[in-house]
Design an enzyme around this catalytic site. Sequence first.
Site, PDB file in Angstrom:
ATOM      1  N   HIS A  56      -5.783  -6.681  -1.409  1.00 42.06           N
ATOM      2  CA  HIS A  56      -4.719  -5.700  -1.231  1.00 42.06           C
ATOM      3  C   HIS A  56      -3.584  -6.400  -0.767  1.00 42.06           C
ATOM      4  CE1 HIS A  56      -3.652  -1.558  -1.018  1.00 42.06           C
ATOM      5  NE2 HIS A  56      -3.459  -1.507   0.469  1.00 42.06           N
ATOM      6  N   SER A 112       0.901  -1.240  -0.080  1.00 44.25           N
ATOM      7  CA  SER A 112      -0.033   0.012  -0.060  1.00 44.25           C
ATOM      8  C   SER A 112       0.959   1.180  -0.049  1.00 44.25           C
ATOM      9  CB  SER A 112      -0.788   0.019   1.151  1.00 44.25           C
ATOM     10  OG  SER A 112      -2.002   1.066   0.999  1.00 44.25           O
ATOM     11  N   ASP A 171      -8.485  -5.694  -5.620  1.00 44.21           N
ATOM     12  CA  ASP A 171      -7.980  -4.582  -4.765  1.00 44.21           C
ATOM     13  C   ASP A 171      -8.296  -3.076  -5.574  1.00 44.21           C
ATOM     14  OD1 ASP A 171      -6.773  -2.515  -3.118  1.00 44.21           O
ATOM     15  OD2 ASP A 171      -4.793  -3.199  -3.724  1.00 44.21           O
TER      16      ASP A 171
END
Lengths: 462, 462
Positions: A388, A111, A363
Amino acid sequence: MKYLYNDTYFDEEAGGPIFFYTGNEGDIEWFAQNTGFMWDIAPEFGALLVFAEHRYYGSSLPFGNDSFSSPEKSGYLTSEQALADFADFLLWFKRTRKGVQDSPIIAFGGSYGGMLTAWMRIKYPHVIQGGIAASAPVLQFQGITACNVFNQIVTNDFDQASPNCSASVRKSWEVLNRFGQSDAGREWLSSAWRLCEPLKSEDDIGNLKNWLVEVYGNLAMVDYPYPAAFLEPLPANPIKVVCQSLNDPQLTDKFLLKSLFKAVSVYFNYTGSSNCLDVSKQDAGSLGDFGWGVQSCNEMVMPMCSDGVGDMFEPLPWNYTSYEQNCLTQFGIRPRPNMAELIYGGRNIRASSNIVFSNGLLDPWSGGGVLESLSDSLIAVIIPEGAHHLDLRAAHSDDPASVTKARRIERAQIKKWIKDYYSAQSSTNEIPLPTIHTNNSSPEYDMVLPDTPLPLESSEEY
Amino acid sequence: MKYLYNDTYFDEEAGGPIFFYTGNEGDIEWFAQNTGFMWDIAPEFGALLVFAEHRYYGSSLPFGNDSFSSPEKSGYLTSEQALADFADFLLWFKRTRKGVQDSPIIAFGGSYGGMLTAWMRIKYPHVIQGGIAASAPVLQFQGITACNVFNQIVTNDFDQASPNCSASVRKSWEVLNRFGQSDAGREWLSSAWRLCEPLKSEDDIGNLKNWLVEVYGNLAMVDYPYPAAFLEPLPANPIKVVCQSLNDPQLTDKFLLKSLFKAVSVYFNYTGSSNCLDVSKQDAGSLGDFGWGVQSCNEMVMPMCSDGVGDMFEPLPWNYTSYEQNCLTQFGIRPRPNMAELIYGGRNIRASSNIVFSNGLLDPWSGGGVLESLSDSLIAVIIPEGAHHLDLRAAHSDDPASVTKARRIERAQIKKWIKDYYSAQSSTNEIPLPTIHTNNSSPEYDMVLPDTPLPLESSEEY
């Protein structure tokens, strides 16, 4: 600055690498616990594990409790400053810790942490030899990626779980708005949804809707194939479970809202331990939400929008002017919306090397990720069934084959980077490339260029 | 921030490049006037010329007259900040000036400006396509290059001019010290050397010696093969001229000192317009000496030393502790001696590309330059008969063949960078490299990834 390390698997004699997690917006323990991939492959590489906390998050507060007291103090909360911390830390770590002086360093991050891994290799290729940037939305910025992609992917995830699911959500907004307009509607909703704070005005319904929007996005992010507790404790394939209660968009208002409450209870109350629904909370609290709010205003301007047509949300255009005004009102900060373009290059990063950009197509952040390889060392890995940064999680018996294969590619790249590092080291000053002398009749010249080893003494504290 | 531009030769239709000078520690006009190479080759490339002034120099003072009033204000005087200025400026220039939106940018710089050119390509390869880093001592830092190399090269230059020249200089220190110890000696010296400020104490002789050390270094830097006025107006091959007066180290004291005065008069009084010798001045004043003093304390710690054996100077070891103490006393600043290593990589810059490092071997700064090519796009060009960035000066009939050839190599590299830029542009999104899909059974997925052109609107003022 806090950092964690583990040398259980470190093989000093074999010149084992440092695996370095570029900490993102939260407590570093949480990222160390949720990045099982690094632990899984450490024995194979004889790697030393290091996890560094990002300034202004967790307990790494540069001005203690005053860190957010003014823009002058919080202005140092930027990705650039964090990267400089990491570089400074790593040089310090290498020169002070026995046995790692010549170790190659491989960065990992997911991320925003994945963005930092990619940006670290872009900006400090002399410090890290390569990086696994998992689910890193480095392109999720103004003028680079369309603002509606995120919500389209969320919607697709719900569509895939069951055909009527996104239609139910799409219909719910109008019903919620209607219930929010009357005292009776608000009372019914407050009771039926067991809200911790009953709805008092029409404005309150806005908060409830914002919470729902975030929850849908979060569900798409953590739509893992096995039970996990990344943002909240959740069952396997949580969107499928949520959508089991949302299979009939023709329901009348109250039945629809009851179904919706049952559906989102999967997210906020899977363990059954919540007595009421608190719409001011998004997750179990390991993320530095306040810090991220400030950083979003300093530099991390990632436009989001929806139109209700290509997605299941109420139409909400991206409005930079109001975004900027919010930042000014809330923190006294004027954002730098073109930071990512200016500092890191946006899409134009081909001059860099040794980065794997992995993205799971479930995601929603994958829309702002690098989905096509840019060179033979800037490699895009797509995990169709992945949410994710699934690849950074520990291996699991319910992993889809695609993530296992992604991890295999990542391990192969890491091996290559380490091998290249050691072969460049052994060839340095041995087989130099020919220098272009512009005249053969060089004057006699007794140049002394000793190769003093770098002393690098320093008394900095970390 | 001041910038100069000239579009006389700009060929918009042919997609001419921007030639961008990364301004260093002085008035930008002075660098524009002394970088004739850019003007010479602009017609051939159809280039637009831009010269950007470095923050805190010339008239680019971020806090006006207060810019140096405290470390809090002067702390923003760093190479990193200057590079960010240049990047920000160039994106602004491209989006606001008609006809240059897609122009490639080639950077040029000499000396510290050359370091900035190299570091700009290292840190902002998405902004500039390549750079000519002339006489850029990017390795002249603690732990990377030995501190005595500079003075050894100065000494070699004097040795080459005439065999007895460096011996005369080496002998002079003891004589100067002796004259400085007595009233009679100081009086004689003040008169014979026509000093603007007569020597009053033993300490004053130290200032005189410091001035001499700097003058010898400057002479080595500007030892050009034709008359020039870079630091001071000088004849062709000035060290040869200086050394004509220093051909007999056996002279008795007063004759030696008289010869030495005659010698250095070539430097400070070639035009004959000086009535007296002012040892507080080093050059004609276009360099921002005060700003450089601050920057040297902020980050540009370039160790220098001499031992009187391998060089013609009095022994003076490098003492970081006293350097640091001076910075604290004078400016209240604690330096960052490992800045170049940490931020730019020191010797470890192989991950970068498209830089020509040119060095003249007469130039004492060449000891801290990149003298061996590091890859097929990080190219070292050696100019045996060249002084400090001779290649950046305008072509001259007395140029040695080596500098003409160096410029030919530089032009060829620039052509290649421009060609690569345009071929990468035309291939973008046409022939993408294969993305690694980790599973062939990709779910049906309607991802929308529009390639919105970058709007980049902004109202910043430059």
